[in-house]
Design a protein around this motif. Structure first.
Motif, mmCIF file in Angstrom:
data_model
loop_
_atom_site.group_PDB
_atom_site.id
_atom_site.type_symbol
_atom_site.label_atom_id
_atom_site.label_comp_id
_atom_site.label_asym_id
_atom_site.label_seq_id
_atom_site.Cartn_x
_atom_site.Cartn_y
_atom_site.Cartn_z
ATOM 1 N N ASP A 40 3.616 9.822 -10.009
ATOM 2 C CA ASP A 40 3.133 8.556 -9.327
ATOM 3 C C ASP A 40 4.585 7.852 -9.046
ATOM 4 O O ASP A 40 5.572 7.475 -9.783
ATOM 5 N N SER A 70 -3.890 3.813 -5.318
ATOM 6 C CA SER A 70 -5.492 3.716 -5.724
ATOM 7 C C SER A 70 -5.986 2.046 -5.597
ATOM 8 O O SER A 70 -7.202 1.948 -5.503
ATOM 9 N N GLU A 71 -5.022 1.109 -5.559
ATOM 10 C CA GLU A 71 -5.439 -0.306 -5.553
ATOM 11 C C GLU A 71 -5.292 -0.793 -4.276
ATOM 12 O O GLU A 71 -5.818 -1.889 -3.889
ATOM 13 N N ASP A 72 -4.348 -0.360 -3.492
ATOM 14 C CA ASP A 72 -3.990 -0.928 -2.098
ATOM 15 C C ASP A 72 -4.634 0.141 -0.886
ATOM 16 O O ASP A 72 -4.087 1.020 -0.770
ATOM 17 N N PRO A 73 -5.569 -0.559 -0.214
ATOM 18 C CA PRO A 73 -6.130 0.373 0.668
ATOM 19 C C PRO A 73 -5.114 0.652 1.915
ATOM 20 O O PRO A 73 -4.983 1.867 2.239
ATOM 21 N N THR A 99 -1.794 1.270 1.722
ATOM 22 C CA THR A 99 -0.906 2.271 1.201
ATOM 23 C C THR A 99 -1.662 3.471 1.059
ATOM 24 O O THR A 99 -1.064 4.395 1.236
ATOM 25 N N TYR A 100 -2.911 3.481 0.589
ATOM 26 C CA TYR A 100 -3.793 4.764 0.383
ATOM 27 C C TYR A 100 -3.909 5.180 1.765
ATOM 28 O O TYR A 100 -3.756 6.695 1.903
ATOM 29 N N GLY A 140 0.944 2.155 -6.167
ATOM 30 C CA GLY A 140 -0.386 1.853 -6.305
ATOM 31 C C GLY A 140 -1.335 1.829 -5.145
ATOM 32 O O GLY A 140 -2.282 0.986 -4.965
#
Length: 226
Positions: free
Chosen positions: A72, A78-81, A83-84, A76
């Motif tokens: 990883d 999984s918590e920041d759209p 970035t995803y 983050g």
């Protein structure tokens, strides 16, 4: 309550339900006691230091979790759209055909080899609808996934393995054991020896392929029968 009970503490009860879970299995590999070897609990729970070059032994759900944890980048996603979407190449402006662009991936912090003894596809036992996501994520992070591995030796040079007819040494700093679990039944055995009626459920009953649905079903059925 921060207290480990014994069979003597449980005298006088009509029934005892033993849901003591599992213990990580340590495989029989020469050199498994080498300082470079740690268990998955050491890494995930206790924060054991892990080097830049890692071999993860065992490619079940826990092995995949450990590989994802160790690679990883800390963004983050999984918590920041935003970035995803960027990492998966999703164009929310729809400027590219199909709303898809080139994935933008940060360099992983470690080099990881995910190995398994089985000759089947790595990750074959993961969830049918989500397993492909985990495999794709690890490929994006440069994780090498190898089935059909024989673990020959762990020493200062690294992890000695054989795949097919070819033997090689993986020059790794850390070997993480994700090689299954064994039922934790010491208390259960002591209760039976003391003449106390005991019931096994969950991982303490069957450690292979841990299944929350099975554990809940067993607990419900035992409770209904008492």
């Amino acid at each position: 309550l921060d207290t480990r009970v014994t069979a003597d503490d449980l005298t006088g009860y009509d029934d005892v339900v033993v849901a003591t879970g599992v213990s990580p299995r340590v495989p029989d590999i020469p050199g498994v006691d080498h300082p470079s070897v740690v268990g998955y609990l050491d890494v995930l729970r206790d924060g054991a230091p892990v080097g830049d070059r890692v071999a993860v032994l065992g490619a079940g759900g826990i092995g995949f979790d450990v590989a994802e944890f160790l690679t990883d980048g800390g963004d983050g996603a999984s918590e920041d759209p935003a970035t995803y979407f960027r990492q998966w190449g999703v164009d929310m402006e729809y400027a590219a055909p199909g709303g898809l662009g080139a994935p933008e991936r940060p360099a992983p912090p470690r080099t990881v080899h995910l190995l398994q003894r089985k000759t089947t596809k790595v990750g074959a036992g993961l969830g049918k609808t989500t397993g492909w996501i985990h495999r794709t994520e690890l490929r994006h992070r440069g994780v090498t996934m190898v089935p059909g591995v024989r673990y020959d030796l762990i020493d200062d040079a690294g992890l000695h393995v054989t795949v097919g007819e070819e033997s090689t040494v993986l020059e790794v700093d850390t070997v993480v054991l994700c090689t299954g679990q064994d039922p934790r039944r010491d208390l259960y055995d002591d209760l039976l020896a003391a003449g106390t009626k005991a019931h096994l459920i969950g991982g303490a009953d069957v450690a292979a392929e841990l299944d929350a649905k099975r554990a809940i079903k067993q607990g419900t059925e035992v409770a209904a029968s008492l």
